[in-house]
Design a protein around this motif. Sequence first.
Motif, PDB file in Angstrom:
ATOM      1  N   TYR A  56       8.881   3.012  -6.977  1.00 26.60           N
ATOM      2  CA  TYR A  56       7.549   2.752  -6.433  1.00 26.60           C
ATOM      3  C   TYR A  56       6.469   3.247  -7.387  1.00 26.60           C
ATOM      4  CZ  TYR A  56       3.484   2.941  -3.381  1.00 26.60           C
ATOM      5  OH  TYR A  56       2.224   2.789  -2.852  1.00 26.60           O
ATOM      6  N   ASN A  57       6.637   4.442  -7.921  1.00 24.53           N
ATOM      7  CA  ASN A  57       5.642   5.007  -8.839  1.00 24.53           C
ATOM      8  C   ASN A  57       5.510   4.154 -10.102  1.00 24.53           C
ATOM      9  OD1 ASN A  57       5.305   7.115  -7.051  1.00 24.53           O
ATOM     10  ND2 ASN A  57       6.546   8.569  -8.210  1.00 24.53           N
ATOM     11  N   PHE A  63       2.924  -2.534 -12.738  1.00 24.18           N
ATOM     12  CA  PHE A  63       3.003  -3.892 -12.195  1.00 24.18           C
ATOM     13  C   PHE A  63       1.955  -4.162 -11.123  1.00 24.18           C
ATOM     14  CE2 PHE A  63       7.694  -3.062 -13.151  1.00 24.18           C
ATOM     15  CZ  PHE A  63       7.608  -3.606 -14.427  1.00 24.18           C
ATOM     16  N   ASN A  64       0.845  -3.455 -11.162  1.00 33.69           N
ATOM     17  CA  ASN A  64      -0.205  -3.629 -10.170  1.00 33.69           C
ATOM     18  C   ASN A  64      -0.830  -5.024 -10.272  1.00 33.69           C
ATOM     19  OD1 ASN A  64      -3.413  -3.381  -9.725  1.00 33.69           O
ATOM     20  ND2 ASN A  64      -2.326  -2.108  -8.243  1.00 33.69           N
ATOM     21  N   GLN A  65      -0.898  -5.719  -9.151  1.00 34.40           N
ATOM     22  CA  GLN A  65      -1.353  -7.108  -9.144  1.00 34.40           C
ATOM     23  C   GLN A  65      -2.791  -7.256  -9.607  1.00 34.40           C
ATOM     24  OE1 GLN A  65      -0.483  -9.369  -5.527  1.00 34.40           O
ATOM     25  NE2 GLN A  65      -2.441 -10.412  -5.700  1.00 34.40           N
ATOM     26  N   ASP A  66      -3.702  -6.463  -9.083  1.00 32.42           N
ATOM     27  CA  ASP A  66      -5.117  -6.577  -9.459  1.00 32.42           C
ATOM     28  C   ASP A  66      -5.320  -6.280 -10.941  1.00 32.42           C
ATOM     29  OD1 ASP A  66      -5.802  -7.225  -6.856  1.00 32.42           O
ATOM     30  OD2 ASP A  66      -6.196  -5.144  -6.294  1.00 32.42           O
ATOM     31  N   ASP A 110       0.801  -1.230   0.000  1.00 33.09           N
ATOM     32  CA  ASP A 110       0.000   0.000   0.000  1.00 33.09           C
ATOM     33  C   ASP A 110       0.830   1.275   0.000  1.00 33.09           C
ATOM     34  OD1 ASP A 110      -2.348  -1.458  -0.025  1.00 33.09           O
ATOM     35  OD2 ASP A 110      -2.438  -1.579   2.166  1.00 33.09           O
ATOM     36  N   GLU A 111       2.041   1.202   0.499  1.00 38.95           N
ATOM     37  CA  GLU A 111       2.875   2.399   0.496  1.00 38.95           C
ATOM     38  C   GLU A 111       4.357   2.028   0.464  1.00 38.95           C
ATOM     39  OE1 GLU A 111       2.295   4.688   4.000  1.00 38.95           O
ATOM     40  OE2 GLU A 111       2.532   3.006   5.365  1.00 38.95           O
ATOM     41  N   TYR A 138       8.396  -1.982  -3.194  1.00 37.01           N
ATOM     42  CA  TYR A 138       8.759  -1.535  -1.848  1.00 37.01           C
ATOM     43  C   TYR A 138       9.574  -0.245  -1.873  1.00 37.01           C
ATOM     44  CZ  TYR A 138       7.103  -6.045  -0.204  1.00 37.01           C
ATOM     45  OH  TYR A 138       6.310  -7.129   0.093  1.00 37.01           O
ATOM     46  N   GLY A 139      10.012   0.148  -3.058  1.00 34.02           N
ATOM     47  CA  GLY A 139      10.702   1.416  -3.193  1.00 34.02           C
ATOM     48  C   GLY A 139      12.187   1.370  -2.926  1.00 34.02           C
ATOM     49  N   ILE A 140      12.784   0.185  -2.901  1.00 35.14           N
ATOM     50  CA  ILE A 140      14.229   0.147  -2.691  1.00 35.14           C
ATOM     51  C   ILE A 140      14.937   0.375  -4.028  1.00 35.14           C
ATOM     52  CG2 ILE A 140      14.387  -2.383  -2.963  1.00 35.14           C
ATOM     53  CD1 ILE A 140      16.632  -2.292  -0.834  1.00 35.14           C
ATOM     54  N   PRO A 141      15.907   1.293  -4.093  1.00 37.44           N
ATOM     55  CA  PRO A 141      16.671   1.482  -5.330  1.00 37.44           C
ATOM     56  C   PRO A 141      17.321   0.167  -5.750  1.00 37.44           C
ATOM     57  CG  PRO A 141      17.107   3.265  -3.787  1.00 37.44           C
ATOM     58  CD  PRO A 141      16.312   2.243  -3.039  1.00 37.44           C
ATOM     59  N   ILE A 142      17.548   0.003  -7.047  1.00 37.81           N
ATOM     60  CA  ILE A 142      18.005  -1.285  -7.577  1.00 37.81           C
ATOM     61  C   ILE A 142      19.410  -1.160  -8.154  1.00 37.81           C
ATOM     62  CG2 ILE A 142      17.549  -3.117  -9.252  1.00 37.81           C
ATOM     63  CD1 ILE A 142      14.574  -2.366  -9.060  1.00 37.81           C
TER      64      ILE A 142
END
Length: 397
Positions: free
Chosen positions: A373-374, A380-383, A201-202, A317-321
């Motif tokens: 994240y954006n 890649f939204n699951q729903d 969610d965030e 999760y917003g972690i840089p890659i």
Amino acid sequence: MARIKVFTNHYYPENFRINELVEGMTDDDVDVICQIPNYPKGQFFDGYSLTKRRKDKVGHANVKRLAVIPRGNNSIMLILNYLSYIVSSFFYGVFTKDKADYVLVYITSPIFVAWSGLRFAERNKARSTLYLLDLWPDSLETMLGIKNQFIIKRLEAMCLRIYDRFDTIAVSSMGFIKALEDYGVDSNKIVYLPQHADKNDEKLRFDFKSEVLKIVFTGNIGEAQGLDVLVDAASALSKQNNESVLFEIVGDGRYRKTLEQKISDQGLSHYFKFKGQVDKKEIPSILSNNHFGFVSLADEEIFSKTLPAKVQSYMTYGIPILASANGEIPYILDKAKCGFASPAQDGLALANLITELQGLSVEKLEELSQNGYNYSVEHFNQDKLTKQLLQIMKEGK
């Protein structure tokens, strides 16, 4: 209510994204055909065996687990596992009296598992969809080191016959599209459907102020992941007297012991922390204590066409890659502006890139985090991707 039959190598309690896809098919009557769970450790999970929990209920889905030889911890056992599941699933597809309107074949390896789903679909006059996560025969040629063109051409012809029998083929990587077209697959039946990200969610909150650059790898530790590049990078960093880097390895797999031994033999253990297999619920807290999520693949042409789901997981999760890879992964990181990549299996290039990243500001790291994240939310939204898959299954491309 539509009747859907899902054929897959792996299912809950094994951790694969087909689990969430099936969970999202709540408006349909879903049956899952899979093997007795034994991945990644190579032995049946507790509570499961040839005589226990062969039929199960997971959420709203009915699960039938077919007999297999566990994959064990060596190549011979892995081959026996593949062969036993091909045989048991094929006989199920031929002789079962079950019915369905739509068939989804979701496979990692090998492609020949698709025979059972195809046979079942043809007997039921059901619409068939292949969700292709691993490109065949390229994967087999790479894994076995096959160079003989006579054998390669025969394998390609065999796989083409399988591809041609499906009504639709969903591919998890853009790089697979041209490869399939080059084999002779009708482009009108191919559609791009990336693997979904974990539901989140965030964006996580990160502590980017640590003086030690912390880089985490999560997932399967196999030869295909090319994690030897971390050993080579650590060796290069050591020669540069750069001790302010820590690689955290979370997960397990067939190559783990070999990797740990190489690290120990070179006296590089202080650069590494192995955490082993953890519950999926622990992953967010682990990621939040690192600067970068690491992804790598071996330097093979097939892997340059592949986008591992690990990329989506890191983004959500917003972690840089940070990546050591060619092709699809660097392309996505550049498009999303959420990370950096060095060439596959080039330890020195990775070490030099890590040294550069040590100079990034907290503000720049936060920007990379938000960008990833954006991008995940949008693409890649699951729903959203579950609904798209259902539409592909029922209506075609």
